[in-house]
Design a protein around this motif. Structure first.
Motif, mmCIF file in Angstrom:
data_model
loop_
_atom_site.group_PDB
_atom_site.id
_atom_site.type_symbol
_atom_site.label_atom_id
_atom_site.label_comp_id
_atom_site.label_asym_id
_atom_site.label_seq_id
_atom_site.Cartn_x
_atom_site.Cartn_y
_atom_site.Cartn_z
ATOM 1 N N GLU A 163 75.934 72.705 -0.393
ATOM 2 C CA GLU A 163 75.302 74.038 -0.492
ATOM 3 C C GLU A 163 76.294 75.133 -0.112
ATOM 4 O O GLU A 163 76.294 76.212 -0.675
ATOM 5 N N ASP A 164 77.144 74.820 0.859
ATOM 6 C CA ASP A 164 78.089 75.838 1.350
ATOM 7 C C ASP A 164 79.270 76.083 0.409
ATOM 8 O O ASP A 164 80.083 76.984 0.658
ATOM 9 N N THR A 165 79.377 75.304 -0.661
ATOM 10 C CA THR A 165 80.499 75.514 -1.582
ATOM 11 C C THR A 165 80.411 76.885 -2.261
ATOM 12 O O THR A 165 81.392 77.358 -2.828
ATOM 13 N N ALA A 166 79.245 77.527 -2.182
ATOM 14 C CA ALA A 166 79.103 78.886 -2.744
ATOM 15 C C ALA A 166 79.760 79.943 -1.856
ATOM 16 O O ALA A 166 79.848 81.101 -2.238
ATOM 17 N N ARG A 167 80.226 79.537 -0.670
ATOM 18 C CA ARG A 167 80.818 80.509 0.280
ATOM 19 C C ARG A 167 82.340 80.452 0.337
ATOM 20 O O ARG A 167 82.964 81.248 1.027
ATOM 21 N N TYR A 168 82.927 79.466 -0.363
ATOM 22 C CA TYR A 168 84.371 79.212 -0.183
ATOM 23 C C TYR A 168 85.103 79.023 -1.512
ATOM 24 O O TYR A 168 84.488 78.719 -2.535
ATOM 25 N N GLY A 169 86.442 79.102 -1.438
ATOM 26 C CA GLY A 169 87.274 78.545 -2.498
ATOM 27 C C GLY A 169 87.246 77.036 -2.330
ATOM 28 O O GLY A 169 87.322 76.534 -1.211
ATOM 29 N N ILE A 170 87.106 76.310 -3.444
ATOM 30 C CA ILE A 170 86.940 74.850 -3.362
ATOM 31 C C ILE A 170 88.059 74.151 -4.140
ATOM 32 O O ILE A 170 88.467 74.598 -5.214
ATOM 33 N N LEU A 171 88.533 73.042 -3.560
ATOM 34 C CA LEU A 171 89.656 72.309 -4.152
ATOM 35 C C LEU A 171 89.184 71.262 -5.146
ATOM 36 O O LEU A 171 88.205 70.552 -4.897
ATOM 37 N N ASP A 172 89.909 71.165 -6.256
ATOM 38 C CA ASP A 172 89.750 70.046 -7.193
ATOM 39 C C ASP A 172 90.917 69.113 -6.864
ATOM 40 O O ASP A 172 92.086 69.499 -6.977
ATOM 41 N N ILE A 173 90.584 67.908 -6.429
ATOM 42 C CA ILE A 173 91.570 67.064 -5.745
ATOM 43 C C ILE A 173 92.192 66.021 -6.671
ATOM 44 O O ILE A 173 91.477 65.313 -7.377
ATOM 45 N N LYS A 174 93.534 65.942 -6.606
ATOM 46 C CA LYS A 174 94.239 64.937 -7.412
ATOM 47 C C LYS A 174 94.397 63.650 -6.611
ATOM 48 O O LYS A 174 94.106 62.562 -7.089
ATOM 49 N N SER A 175 94.878 63.774 -5.367
ATOM 50 C CA SER A 175 94.966 62.606 -4.485
ATOM 51 C C SER A 175 94.729 63.074 -3.052
ATOM 52 O O SER A 175 94.917 64.248 -2.736
#
Ligand code: G1P
Length: 288
Positions: A163-175
């Motif tokens: 739910e809190d991902t709407a408050r932050y920059g979020i990483l798309d993770i490779k490894s």
């Protein structure tokens, strides 16, 4: 992967502090939000001390003419100096303190872009003073160590609820080795439906100066603002880009509740106050 400038030392830090502090009105009607006290010193001083302990030599404040008190806090106040060592400790030498104005609140990316000429062609740190930490080794110092190993660009990272991902920059993770996260993309405030992970960017960055080229396009992103996250995303693939899950606890002084929690947590850290604060908390708990 090309990685120009990777191992140049990080000497300069940018503090975006032009925000209006609307969440804290009326407390922030004339008082800069960053000067509100957290425990025994203004919120901003926590970030400045962190940067200094991490080896930062030059301090760049992106501010507005309305907030002249903010930089004044870090300049010598001779009538107080003899009284208190702590007052001297918070000073930044005149030739190491820089100020530039962000005339319009166009977003974090725009604020960082405003520091472009002062930073020049070298890697730099960005510290968002709303984010403060209790940690054995300070957050930026941990990132400096990761930078020595990996070079390129490093952001502080922390897992949050979906739910809190709407408050932050979020990483798309490779490894991901649990501590260091290799990043393949990042997105600003995606929210639970669209989020690529639940690993968020926290307000400490080590960046290569090429990020300014991407900020200079002034493209608007989430919330109609010029986002630092969008400009950083464009560096990925050309330069190393990692997230560091720092050791320690982060407090968000950008919200009223987070600010109160931070004051309790920092107060509990203080041996002179710990017992009394516990008593106060017990009292309220008993009455709940
Ligand atoms: C900013 C950044 C965001 C980051 C957050 C950390 O958001 O845009 O990517 O996750 O700081 O505190 P803000 O808190 O200014 O909305």
């Amino acid at each position: 992967m090309s990685s120009t400038n990777d191992f140049k030392a990080v000497r300069k830090a940018v503090f975006p502090v032009a925000g209006l502090g609307t969440r804290f009105l009326p407390a922030t009607k004339v008082m800069p939000k960053e000067l509100l006290p957290l425990h025994d010193r203004p919120v901003i001083q926590h970030a400045v001390e962190e940067a200094r302990a991490a080896g930062i030599e030059e301090f760049i404040f992106v501010t507005t003419p309305r907030k002249e008190l903010l930089t004044k806090h870090f300049t010598p106040q001779p009538h107080l100096e003899k009284m208190l060592e702590d007052v001297q400790n918070c000073e930044i030498p005149k030739d190491k303190l820089f100020e530039t104005y962000q005339q319009d609140p166009l977003g974090l990316g725009h604020a960082v872009w405003c520091a472009k000429d002062l930073v020049g062609d070298e890697p730099f740190a960005v510290l968002l003073p709303d984010d403060v930490f209790i940690a054995e080794q300070n957050c930026l110092s941990q990132m400096m160590e990761a930078y020595e190993t990996h070079g390129g660009n490093i952001v502080a990272a922390m897992d949050v609820s979906k739910e809190d991902t709407a408050r932050y920059g979020i990483l798309d993770i490779k490894s991901d080795n649990g501590k260091i996260v290799e990043i393949k993309n990042m997105v600003e405030k995606p929210g639970p439906e669209k989020t690529p992970s639940n690993t968020a960017i926290i307000g400490r960055y080590i960046l290569q100066p090429t990020v300014f080229d991407h900020l200079a396009t002034f493209d608007k992103g989430a919330g109609g603002e010029i986002q630092l996250t969008d400009a950083m995303a464009r560096l990925i693939g050309n330069q190393p880009f990692h997230g560091l899950r720092f050791d320690g606890t982060r407090y968000d002084c950008g919200t009223r509740l987070g600010y109160i929690e931070a004051n309790i947590a920092f107060g509990l850290q203080d041996p002179d106050m710990n017992k009394d604060i516990r008593k106060i908390l017990e009292k309220y708990n008993a009455n709940a």
